[in-house]
Design a protein around this motif. Structure first.
Motif, mmCIF file in Angstrom:
data_model
loop_
_atom_site.group_PDB
_atom_site.id
_atom_site.type_symbol
_atom_site.label_atom_id
_atom_site.label_comp_id
_atom_site.label_asym_id
_atom_site.label_seq_id
_atom_site.Cartn_x
_atom_site.Cartn_y
_atom_site.Cartn_z
ATOM 1 N N VAL C 347 -3.402 4.116 -11.157
ATOM 2 C CA VAL C 347 -2.909 3.685 -9.849
ATOM 3 C C VAL C 347 -3.697 4.338 -8.729
ATOM 4 O O VAL C 347 -4.222 5.441 -8.866
ATOM 5 C CB VAL C 347 -1.404 4.022 -9.660
ATOM 6 C CG1 VAL C 347 -0.577 3.248 -10.649
ATOM 7 C CG2 VAL C 347 -1.133 5.501 -9.767
ATOM 8 N N LYS C 348 -3.759 3.599 -7.628
ATOM 9 C CA LYS C 348 -4.352 4.134 -6.411
ATOM 10 C C LYS C 348 -3.429 3.696 -5.284
ATOM 11 O O LYS C 348 -3.198 2.499 -5.103
ATOM 12 C CB LYS C 348 -5.740 3.555 -6.234
ATOM 13 C CG LYS C 348 -6.461 4.100 -5.048
ATOM 14 C CD LYS C 348 -7.874 3.570 -5.016
ATOM 15 C CE LYS C 348 -8.684 4.218 -3.935
ATOM 16 N NZ LYS C 348 -10.016 3.649 -3.862
ATOM 17 N N LEU C 349 -2.867 4.657 -4.596
ATOM 18 C CA LEU C 349 -1.895 4.314 -3.558
ATOM 19 C C LEU C 349 -2.588 4.268 -2.199
ATOM 20 O O LEU C 349 -3.340 5.168 -1.851
ATOM 21 C CB LEU C 349 -0.781 5.358 -3.529
ATOM 22 C CG LEU C 349 -0.045 5.600 -4.848
ATOM 23 C CD1 LEU C 349 0.988 6.694 -4.678
ATOM 24 C CD2 LEU C 349 0.630 4.317 -5.317
ATOM 25 N N VAL C 350 -2.306 3.220 -1.453
ATOM 26 C CA VAL C 350 -2.874 3.118 -0.106
ATOM 27 C C VAL C 350 -1.833 3.600 0.901
ATOM 28 O O VAL C 350 -0.693 3.154 0.891
ATOM 29 C CB VAL C 350 -3.289 1.670 0.212
ATOM 30 C CG1 VAL C 350 -3.710 1.547 1.669
ATOM 31 C CG2 VAL C 350 -4.417 1.239 -0.700
ATOM 32 N N SER C 397 4.405 -7.529 -1.735
ATOM 33 C CA SER C 397 3.708 -7.257 -2.993
ATOM 34 C C SER C 397 2.216 -7.040 -2.772
ATOM 35 O O SER C 397 1.496 -6.631 -3.678
ATOM 36 C CB SER C 397 3.935 -8.393 -3.973
ATOM 37 O OG SER C 397 3.323 -9.555 -3.476
ATOM 38 N N LYS C 398 1.744 -7.325 -1.551
ATOM 39 C CA LYS C 398 0.332 -7.082 -1.257
ATOM 40 C C LYS C 398 0.158 -6.048 -0.141
ATOM 41 O O LYS C 398 -0.955 -5.741 0.248
ATOM 42 C CB LYS C 398 -0.345 -8.391 -0.827
ATOM 43 C CG LYS C 398 -0.485 -9.394 -1.938
ATOM 44 C CD LYS C 398 -1.429 -10.513 -1.527
ATOM 45 C CE LYS C 398 -1.437 -11.622 -2.536
ATOM 46 N NZ LYS C 398 -0.494 -12.706 -2.202
ATOM 47 N N ALA C 399 1.287 -5.548 0.368
ATOM 48 C CA ALA C 399 1.202 -4.635 1.503
ATOM 49 C C ALA C 399 0.811 -3.228 1.038
ATOM 50 O O ALA C 399 0.660 -2.981 -0.151
ATOM 51 C CB ALA C 399 2.538 -4.597 2.235
ATOM 52 N N GLN C 400 0.650 -2.322 2.005
ATOM 53 C CA GLN C 400 0.304 -0.944 1.665
ATOM 54 C C GLN C 400 1.409 -0.307 0.822
ATOM 55 O O GLN C 400 2.555 -0.714 0.882
ATOM 56 C CB GLN C 400 0.042 -0.116 2.935
ATOM 57 C CG GLN C 400 1.165 -0.056 3.962
ATOM 58 C CD GLN C 400 1.060 -1.138 4.995
ATOM 59 O OE1 GLN C 400 1.182 -2.313 4.670
ATOM 60 N NE2 GLN C 400 0.875 -0.763 6.249
#
Lengths: 339, 275, 513
Positions: C347-350, C397-400
């Motif tokens: 995972v990579k969290l924005v 579902s596509k947001a930060q």
């Protein structure tokens, strides 16, 4: 192709280019994932407020329709309303433009005043230590990151020496206590017209640092250009003859030689004017100068699209115009240039 | 003297290249260079432990500056290389073919050239979104027409030289002529242009970072470090000062090299603009 | 011509001012003040408006004080509120304050539906049985006296402005720098980018005494270091939002005084509960326990702030004192991470934050670094507000994955926080965790209705909401900032009132020398 036809076709082409550019910018700034309506309403907005703003700004219409409206307004010199400042873009720009031009003219004067003598002397003392020193100086001028250089000057003259103001165009207390009417928008002229010398000297003090910062690049450019022109001229026969007749050196250099090197140098000056117009972007941000550059940067960063489009039009018109003039001068003085 | 200047510049450039290459092994604080905060040592002035002081997150400025050389050189090389990669073939094609193709291609580059370059780069970068790669892309989009122009004018003059006309008359294919005869003739001015543009690329990328559109925190980058230092510089002068000195040194070295090259190749080459 | 006239008048005013040795106080503030319409203003300009206009009540340290209204009462279920107005109050244009003016002002605010208009949502109609009585009839129970104290959207202005034209024309008139309030000061010069000059209104109903300032200037100075330099040298008298490191240095400076109070402004970290991996409750909890709360307060705020234990800020009614504040516990975070079955490598969290805000940036970098210790990679994306918000309001579902945002209340009630950020929404607005929980909705909706009539019950309900939010962790509070002003020693009488963010009530100040 003759000169006139060249001029006309260039002009026509320039207008066409600017229109194309406007369309691209309009399109681009409208597809960016941002929300102009939210910007208009400000933070903590409600759905209904955003919806109202969307209707007010006509954001619900198709983009081509909006572009049509935009063009129609453009014919009346109306660039729309800025979403960030809620004021007509054209008015914002008009105010900003005089501030920028005042700064630009002063910077350009510094650049000419410093660049031409340096260039001439460097050519005269070609390949000696002075020539190399001026080369380092000129190259440093074009290599300085203006936003950093401005800060260093602020540290030196504001923080450590305490002799010059940090930023802004005029001290607001001076403008409060010694107000003057803004007739031309050029504070140097306005204060003199009002015989308001306190404000005049304050304006000068505020101009020094940003002008020096902005001048660094054109100084370097002009110095190098004048030098190479002079080097060429000095090798001409008539100069050698002049030396043979024992005409005073100073008269030869600054009289005969410079006169012939000056026309191409002027081209560089005009070009450097165009470069500095854009260089002013960063300098104005550092010095909080209320000019076009700061306005443009803020508009781009906040995606205030009417302001972005407006600034782009104005900046590219200036830019195209200067380049156009440069090409004309060049064509006049150097017939070798192919049309 | 001129040679001494050139030698000095070359030394500076190679030192930075070396620093960039061996950065991970020489920096005193590697984690901090890559962004790790060290809040207990915030905004310390230069000392033996931190020769250039620490920034607002307590990170060693020297370590970040050395890593920053990587970012700057990488940006400069990619911008210049990619711009040339696009501009050179287009320029050669336009210059060699002439006529309609030339007209179309040159009018196309005109659009780009009639725009203040930094303004265009800013617009493109803000459209593409933030980040180093988008910043590089934005610069390439604004820069390649300059290369196309430069190469075209060279190609035009080489095209009419006797040996090229002879080759054409002998039925050598256009492709071969363009690459065997015209391209080599463009190399010298191209080299000058590229050298000088390395400096400009560093400055423009830094300007984008300064405006928040280029490299994103907490990555090490000179422009970003200067930008982050802006809020602090009046009371903590070392924060933006040293990264700027590095940037000035490297850009100056490239420009001096370019300046010396230019005199060797063609003193009349019109300097393209910066910023 | 008009501009010349204005300039001329200004010269006259200032010449008079300075020849009579009138006193002046200057407040330096960092941002531009763009619009001045008392009905729609929802931004910085309330700094000006709160000195020029007044509200029916004022919120001071947790209590309501009378201002333009002297007393108020409600019917049993809190759906009808009656206010008695103060007599002999004059607007700057000479008209007298009457119930008609109150009705006119609030109705215009509601009609324009600008940013702050929602505070009057509950109002069905406003009646004016006599010139000094205003009756609010409501659609549902609400705490109108509290709402009437709001620093945004609750200003009372002269009905005479109706003569100017339609609502748009009135707005333009206001935005050009004109005013029609009852407040102690009136606008004499308005330049949105540099300064706003206020002059005292001689007919102010509270009167004027020796020592109060004749002229108040709000000076826009974007550079915090410059503001600091100006306040220590006495060139300006009040300022705020200095760099915390600089503030520490000023603590021992005899020339200035640092006034501080906990504000109601809280920085929250929202988790995207509709997107993997933060949709996983254990993973969310692991992240929540990995955040270095104490380090953030110590090193981002340098101690000028505190950590609230729940969503509601400390010092406000309903505060979650039954919960311990969250603290960093990496051991627990690792266990939770293992339990969540999410492999951090995948995972990579924005994380997005406001690029112009230095504290948000520093806090984000500390979060970035502490999540790295769990092996979770975070990508920081500084953005401007509109972009950040537009992204968050798009498809969840596509947001930060994470979103950092300050919240500060318009009305001083826990409901302002809980409703805005955790109530179910049909369309995303500020519920940026996309948290939908019917039970929470029901509890808070009931609480706000009984707030005016049964505060004990309301408090209980708010605490129940806090308990559930702690269990579900859709968002965590990072810190509550202190409201800090630096005041030059020549000015006395200043106390911050955090209910009115950034506002300096110039009327309270006195010259100290």
């Amino acid at each position: 192709m003759n000169f006139l036809r060249y001029t006309v076709s260039r002009l026509f082409w320039s207008i066409f280019v600017i229109l194309g550019v406007v369309f691209v910018v309009f399109l681009v700034s409208n597809v960016i994932p941002s929300d102009p309506a939210a910007l208009w309403v400000g933070p903590k907005a409600t759905h209904s407020a955003i919806q109202a703003a969307r209707e007010k700004l006509k954001l619900d219409r198709p983009i081509l329709v909006r572009f049509g409206h935009f063009l129609k307004d453009l014919l009346r010199f109306d660039l729309g309303t800025s979403i960030r400042t809620h004021r007509p873009v054209i008015e914002d720009i008009r105010k900003a433009l005089t501030a920028t031009f005042e700064l630009l003219l002063v910077a350009e004067c510094i650049a000419i005043g410093l660049g031409i003598p340096l260039g001439v002397l460097a050519a005269v003392k070609r390949n000696r230590w002075f020539d190399n020193l001026s080369r380092i100086f000129a190259v440093a001028g074009v290599s300085l990151p203006s936003f950093w250089y401005g800060m260093i000057l602020q540290l030196l003259f504001f923080k450590w020496l305490g002799v010059l103001p940090l930023s802004d165009r005029i001290d607001t207390f001076v403008s409060l206590i010694y107000p003057f009417e803004e007739k031309t928008g050029f504070y140097l002229i306005d204060t003199l017209l009002a015989r308001n010398y306190v404000a005049f000297f304050d304006v000068i003090k505020h101009l020094i640092l940003p002008a020096i910062t902005l001048a660094a690049y054109p100084v370097g450019l002009i110095t190098r250009q004048v030098r190479s022109m002079m080097v060429e001229v000095l090798q001409e026969n008539y100069i050698r003859t002049a030396f043979a007749y024992a005409i005073p050196e100073r008269k030869i250099y600054f009289g005969y030689a410079l006169k012939n090197a000056i026309a191409p140098a002027m081209v560089t000056v005009a070009l450097s004017f165009a470069y500095t117009l854009v260089g002013a972007f960063l300098v104005e941000l550092i010095f909080n100068w209320p000019g076009l550059g700061r306005y443009a940067a803020n508009a781009i960063l906040s995606m205030d699209y009417p302001a972005v489009v407006g600034v782009t039009i104005v900046a590219s018109v200036c830019y195209v115009f200067i380049n156009f003039v440069v090409d004309l001068i060049q064509a006049k003085i150097d017939p070798r240039i192919r049309f | 003297m001129k040679n001494r200047l050139a030698r000095l510049s070359l030394t500076i450039v190679s030192t930075f290249v070396l620093l960039a290459l061996i950065a991970p092994w020489i920096v005193p604080y590697r984690d901090q260079a890559l962004g790790e905060p060290n809040v207990a040592e915030r905004l310390l002035p230069p000392s033996l432990k931190h020769p250039f002081g620490t920034d607002h997150m307590g990170r060693d400025i020297l370590s970040r500056m050395i890593y920053g050389a990587r970012t700057s050189l990488f940006t400069a090389v990619s911008v210049v290389f990619l711009s040339a990669l696009i501009g050179v073939p287009i320029g050669i094609a336009a210059g060699y073919a002439g006529g309609f193709l030339d007209n179309v291609l040159m009018r196309f580059t005109d659009v780009f050239l009639s725009f203040p370059p930094l303004l265009l780069a800013l617009l493109i970068a803000s459209t593409l979104g933030k980040g180093l790669f988008n910043a590089i892309l934005a610069l390439v989009i604004t820069w390649w027409p300059w290369y196309a122009r430069l190469v075209r004018s060279q190609a035009l003059s080489i095209k009419s030289l006797a040996y090229v006309e002879a080759a054409r008359a002998a039925g050598v294919s256009h492709f071969v002529i363009m690459f065997k005869h015209i391209l080599p003739g463009c190399v010298a001015p191209l080299a000058v242009q590229c050298t000088m543009d390395m400096g400009s690329a560093i400055l423009e990328a830094a300007a984008l970072s300064f405006l928040g559109l280029g490299v994103q925190p907490p990555a090490p980058d000179w422009g970003l470090m200067i930008s982050e230092g802006k809020a602090y510089f009046l009371n903590y002068w070392w924060v933006p000062t040293f990264p700027g000195v590095f940037m000035l040194l490297l850009v100056m070295a490239f420009n001096l090299l370019g300046d010396v090259f230019r005199e060797l190749v063609d003193p009349r080459l019109r300097r393209r603009m910066l910023i | 011509m008009r501009r010349f006239l204005v300039a001329f008048l200004l010269v006259v005013v200032l010449t008079v001012a300075f020849s009579q040795k009138q006193t002046m106080v200057v407040y330096a503030y960092g941002s531009e003040m763009i619009t001045l319409d008392p009905s729609t203003e929802f931004s910085n300009s309330i700094i000006v408006l709160n000195n020029v206009y007044e509200t029916l009540t004022r919120y001071v340290d947790g209590k309501l004080e009378p201002l333009l209204a002297t007393e108020w009462s409600a019917n049993e279920d809190g759906t009808v509120w009656t206010f008695k107005l103060r007599k002999n109050v004059k607007f700057h244009d000479g008209t007298e304050l009457t119930s008609e003016a109150v009705k006119f002002s609030i109705e215009r605010t509601i009609r324009l539906a600008g940013g702050p208009a929602y505070i009057w949502d509950s109002v069905k109609e406003i009646e004016t049985p006599d010139p000094y009585t205003v009756v609010f009839k409501l659609k549902y129970p609400a705490n109108i006296p509290l709402i009437a104290s709001a620093g945004y959207g609750a200003f009372i202005f002269s009905p005479k402005v109706a003569q100017i034209g339609d609502d748009e024309a009135i707005a333009n008139w206001f935005n050009a720098g004109n005013d029609a309030g009852t407040g102690p000061y009136t606008i004499t010069k308005y330049d949105p980018k540099t300064q706003v000059v206020l002059r005292k209104f001689d007919g102010y109903w509270q009167g004027w005494t020796e020592g109060k300032f004749d002229i108040a200037v709000i000076q826009i100075v974007p550079d915090p270091s410059l503001r600091m330099q100006m306040v220590t040298s006495g060139k300006i008298h009040v300022t705020r939002e200095l760099i915390y490191d600089d503030l520490k240095k000023l603590e021992n400076n005899p020339d200035v005084h640092i006034a501080q109070k906990p504000s109601f402004q809280v920085l929250y970290l929202f988790f995207n509960t509709k997107k993997f991996p933060l949709s996983n409750p254990d993973f969310r909890a692991a992240v929540a326990y990995a955040i270095p709360y104490k380090e953030i307060i110590d090193h981002v705020l340098l101690g000028y702030g505190l950590q609230p234990s729940g969503i509601i800020p400390r010092g406000m009614f309903g505060y979650a004192d039954h919960l311990p504040p969250l603290s960093q516990d990496l051991e627990k975070a690792r266990q939770l991470l293992a339990k969540s079955n999410v492999d951090p490598k995948n995972v990579k969290l924005v994380l997005t934050y406001l690029q112009s805000n230095e504290s948000e940036k520093k806090a984000s970098e500390l979060i970035w670094s502490s999540l790295k210790k769990l092996g979770i990679e975070v990508e920081l994306r500084p953005m401007n507000w509109e972009q950040q918000w537009a992204w968050a309001r798009s498809d969840p579902s596509k947001a930060q994955d994470m979103f950092i945002m300050y919240w500060w209340p318009t009305v001083m009630t826990p409901y302002d926080f809980l409703f805005s950020m955790f109530h179910t929404e049909e369309e995303v607005l500020f519920n940026l965790s996309y948290y939908y929980n019917e039970e929470v909705d029901k509890l808070m909706d009931e609480a706000v209705q009984v707030e005016g009539t049964n505060p004990k019950r309301a408090e209980q309900l708010y605490k129940m909401v806090e308990t559930i939010l702690r269990r579900d962790l859709p968002a965590v509070p990072l810190y509550q900032i202190s409201d800090i002003y630096v005041v030059h020693k020549s000015v006395k009488g200043f106390t911050p009132n955090p209910a009115y963010p950034n506002v300096v009530f110039f009327y309270e100040l006195e010259s100290g020398s």
